[in-house]
Design an enzyme around this catalytic site. Structure first.
Site, PDB file in Angstrom:
ATOM      1  N   GLU A   1      -0.608   1.863  -5.115  1.00 61.34           N
ATOM      2  CA  GLU A   1      -0.443   3.305  -4.870  1.00 61.34           C
ATOM      3  C   GLU A   1      -1.600   4.084  -5.490  1.00 61.34           C
ATOM      4  O   GLU A   1      -1.511   5.284  -5.663  1.00 61.34           O
ATOM      5  CB  GLU A   1       0.955   3.800  -5.256  1.00 61.34           C
ATOM      6  N   TRP A   2      -2.706   3.371  -5.783  1.00 61.43           N
ATOM      7  CA  TRP A   2      -4.000   3.952  -6.162  1.00 61.43           C
ATOM      8  C   TRP A   2      -3.985   4.717  -7.486  1.00 61.43           C
ATOM      9  O   TRP A   2      -4.850   5.556  -7.745  1.00 61.43           O
ATOM     10  CB  TRP A   2      -4.536   4.868  -5.045  1.00 61.43           C
ATOM     11  N   GLY A   3      -2.976   4.459  -8.312  1.00 57.40           N
ATOM     12  CA  GLY A   3      -2.920   5.150  -9.600  1.00 57.40           C
ATOM     13  C   GLY A   3      -2.346   6.555  -9.508  1.00 57.40           C
ATOM     14  O   GLY A   3      -2.270   7.263 -10.513  1.00 57.40           O
TER      15      GLY A   3
ATOM     16  N   ASP B   1      -9.918   3.609  -3.609  1.00 60.81           N
ATOM     17  CA  ASP B   1     -10.660   2.422  -3.158  1.00 60.81           C
ATOM     18  C   ASP B   1     -12.077   2.323  -3.729  1.00 60.81           C
ATOM     19  O   ASP B   1     -12.806   3.315  -3.787  1.00 60.81           O
ATOM     20  CB  ASP B   1     -10.768   2.418  -1.629  1.00 60.81           C
TER      21      ASP B   1
ATOM     22  N   ASP C   1       0.827  -1.207   0.000  1.00 59.39           N
ATOM     23  CA  ASP C   1       0.000   0.000   0.000  1.00 59.39           C
ATOM     24  C   ASP C   1       0.867   1.265   0.000  1.00 59.39           C
ATOM     25  O   ASP C   1       2.101   1.193  -0.073  1.00 59.39           O
ATOM     26  CB  ASP C   1      -0.935  -0.061   1.225  1.00 59.39           C
TER      27      ASP C   1
END
Ligand code: GLA
Length: 676
Positions: free
Chosen positions: A212-214, A234, A175
């Site tokens: 890393e969520w883009g 998320d 994460d």
């Protein structure tokens, strides 16, 4: 289901052995060569050649107490019992909150003894004994994402990777929280190298999932770093979240392939915030996008419908196709999407996806999705599990928020199959209880062959009457022609307002001598006629209401969360006793049954948010916008709006965010009235 928790660590022995052989320099010509081989990229080759499939607890438990050893092992049991392992699910993954907040005196991570009383290695052994794999989670930061703040791996990469490898971990989700602003690429590469080193010792490879969520466009650099990377923030268990993630992930198709996948986040199927139709769309679209399929619901509580979706092997085969192409958008117009995925055997998986709130005819052709010219094709419906032939049309009338998923092949044996048909109703009927409502159905032959002895039926809920007003059968429906039937549908007096499903079904024969069927759902809304005269809209029942935050409020402003949490409607210092309190984006729909003439209100941004909030208001009569304001801000007094709605069946009050964000967009329809 319990396992004996006495074990000797096979892996640790192997690890120690490998290290001592290296040290002695006996197994390999030289330590330098061995190290070289160990860190060569070939190690990662062969990992995640198809998108990873498995489970992760996060979407169902977050850090709740039910996330523990017995849950995780129970999921592994269910993978076997429910045929999910057979269907391809392999990884059982732990998310955040598995550890204690502090490392031990030696700097090692410590599993939470309440959640994992026998440690992580015991869970790994349990899962491995079932032929499954275990995943774990940490963050490329000083702490993980949970507010409790469990230890992250930044600066501890080598030790943590070694610890995971020793435990027998097969998958790491890494994460992005508390990263101290350090360069993302560097942080993720450091852990890749640490994993390489650690797994070089144990010989057990670890799939590396970058989360890393883009934020740093990982699709541009993470191929060769990890096997998958999150492309978005998320997912939440609601339609709007799934839809926005889908739209962000679709354009990234060129970056996906074997061993390097776009990850639009884990599945919400079965968590309860969407309908089964929406969950089938979620699962269909994730598969067409070659996304990782990580089950996010607690399978111990899953309904047969949820298991049926997750275990659909026809759909899973689309996701897991060895060619590893992510589907691409063939067309998208007015919320009607065609997305096609090239498959290894030369066929195409085609998703006809309806983003809108009403049924839509969505159409493409075999040629348009990239297949060669042929007299006919075999078309398999992957949710109905039936084969048909098509002369080239790939089309369906798709329910609101639904997806029809088919696989089209240029196959010489097409004539063994009956013709495909498109089955449709002309409208989603609005039904006043006790009065007949009209509906027209169509059955159109899309095949190369004609449909014989065609019949069509429409069935309502218990107690409803359905009558055919024209012939519900035909001797033959040749290629390209349609059987049209008119129906009258009546809901019993006293039926409560709301949505009701009717089933439209056709059955027909064909030269292939197979009797075929096709079914679709028609959703009817039971409505009440509006009262004569002028009424406050806040006093009338609506057909539906959607709102940016919390529910739409009657006669108060929007309080953002629970029903009834608003304040008196106040715009420009004027307080109103009546009206609707909404928050952009919002839409409130009223049945007017062609009986009304006018809607009026004083509209504006509620004073309660200080200087913030910009919105615009629109009134729609059926499909036509009949009035709108420009952008209104909190500094403005209420504006009058009024519209002629003569002849409309349905009136919609719409609020948009005024073209910016939805921050503080408290939009009041003060004194809103309807005249009929
Ligand atoms: C982040 C991730 C989620 C989940 C949580 C855990 O939000 O994106 O998928 O792992 O952290 O805290």
């Amino acid at each position: 289901m319990r396992h004996p928790h006495t074990r000797t660590s096979r892996r640790r022995v192997v690890g120690v052995l490998a290290v001592s052989l290296l040290a002695l320099g006996t197994a390999a010509p030289s330590v330098a060569v061995a190290r070289e081989q160990r860190s060569a990229p070939t190690e990662a080759r062969g990992l995640a050649l198809t998108p990873p499939m498995g489970f992760n607890n996060w979407n169902s438990t977050h850090c709740g107490p039910e996330f523990n050893e017995s849950m995780v092992e129970g999921i592994a049991d269910l993978f076997i019992e429910k045929g999910l392992k057979d269907a391809g699910y392999q990884y059982v993954n732990l998310d955040d909150c598995w550890a204690l907040p502090a490392r031990d005196a030696n700097g090692r991570l410590v599993p939470d003894p309440v959640r994992f009383p026998h440690g992580i290695e015991a869970v790994a052994d349990y899962v491995h004994a079932k032929g499954l794999k275990l995943g774990i989670y940490t963050s490329a930061g000083t702490k993980t994402c949970s507010s409790t703040g469990f230890p992250g791996a930044l600066g501890h990469e080598e030790n943590d990777a070694r610890q995971f490898a020793e435990w027998g971990i097969d998958y790491l989700k890494y994460d992005n929280c508390n990263n101290q602003g350090a360069d993302a690429r560097q942080r993720y590469v450091t852990m890749r190298d640490a994993l390489r080193d650690a797994t070089g010792r144990t010989g057990r490879p670890i799939v590396y999932s970058i989360c890393e969520w883009g934020d740093n466009k990982p699709w541009e650099w993470a191929s060769g770093v990890g096997q998958l990377w999150r492309t978005t923030h998320d997912i939440q268990d609601k339609w709007s979240s799934m839809l926005s993630i889908l739209k962000k992930n679709l354009p990234l198709a060129p970056y996906a392939g074997p061993g390097h996948w776009n990850d639009p986040d884990m599945l919400e199927v079965g968590n309860g915030g969407m309908t089964d139709t929406e969950y089938r769309t979620h699962f269909s679209m994730w598969s067409v996008m070659a996304a990782p399929l990580l089950i996010g619901s607690d399978l111990r509580k899953a309904s047969p419908a949820t298991l049926g979706i997750l275990a659909n092997k026809d759909v899973i085969a689309v996701d897991q196709d060895p060619l590893g192409k992510q589907g691409t958008v063939v067309s998208s117009e007015g919320g009607r999407w065609v997305v096609a995925k090239q498959m290894k055997d030369g066929s195409r998986a085609v998703a006809l996806f309806n983003e809108t709130d009403t049924p839509q005819h969505i159409a493409t052709t075999a040629r348009a999705v990239g297949l060669p010219q042929a007299p006919a094709y075999t078309l398999r419906d992957l949710w109905q599990h039936r084969n048909y032939n098509t002369a080239g049309a790939v089309s369906a009338t798709v329910p609101a928020h639904g997806t029809v998923l088919v696989r089209v092949s240029p196959d010489r044996h097409w004539s063994k199959n009956p013709p495909a048909v498109e089955l449709a109703a002309d409208s989603a009927p609005l039904v006043v209880a006790g009065r007949p409502a009209a509906l027209t159905s169509t059955v159109t032959d899309l095949g190369r062959t004609s449909a014989h002895d065609v019949s069509v039926s429409l069935t309502g809920p218990e107690g409803w009457t359905v009558r055919a007003r024209s012939a519900p059968r035909a001797h033959a429906v040749p290629t390209g022609t349609t059987l049209t039937t008119r129906w009258a549908v009546t809901a019993p007096k006293g039926t409560p307002t709301g949505s009701y499903d009717l089933t439209l079904r056709t059955s027909y024969g064909s030269p292939a001598k197979v009797r075929a069927t096709n079914t679709t759902t028609v959703t009817a809304s039971v409505v009440v006629p509006p009262p004569a005269g002028t009424s406050y809209l806040g006093d009338l029942p609506w057909m539906s209401a959607t709102n940016g935050y919390g529910p739409v409020e009657r006669d108060t402003s929007n309080g953002e969360s629970a029903a009834g949490d608003g304040r008196p409607i106040t715009v420009g210092g004027v307080v109103y006793a009546k009206g609707l309190g909404t928050h952009a984006p919002s839409e409130v729909t009223y049945y007017t049954g062609k009986a009304c003439t006018k809607v009026s209100a004083d509209v504006g941004v509620d004073d309660e948010k200080g200087a913030k909030g910009t919105v615009s208001f629109e009134i729609w009569a059926d499909g036509t916008k009949v009035a709108s304001t420009g952008v209104l801000t909190n500094a403005m007094a209420a504006q009058p709006i009024s519209a002629d709605v003569t002849g409309a069946q349905v009136v919609r009050l719409v609020v948009t965010n005024g073209g910016d964000n939805t921050d503080s967009d408290h939009a009041d329809w003060a004194d809103a009235r309807l005249t009929c």
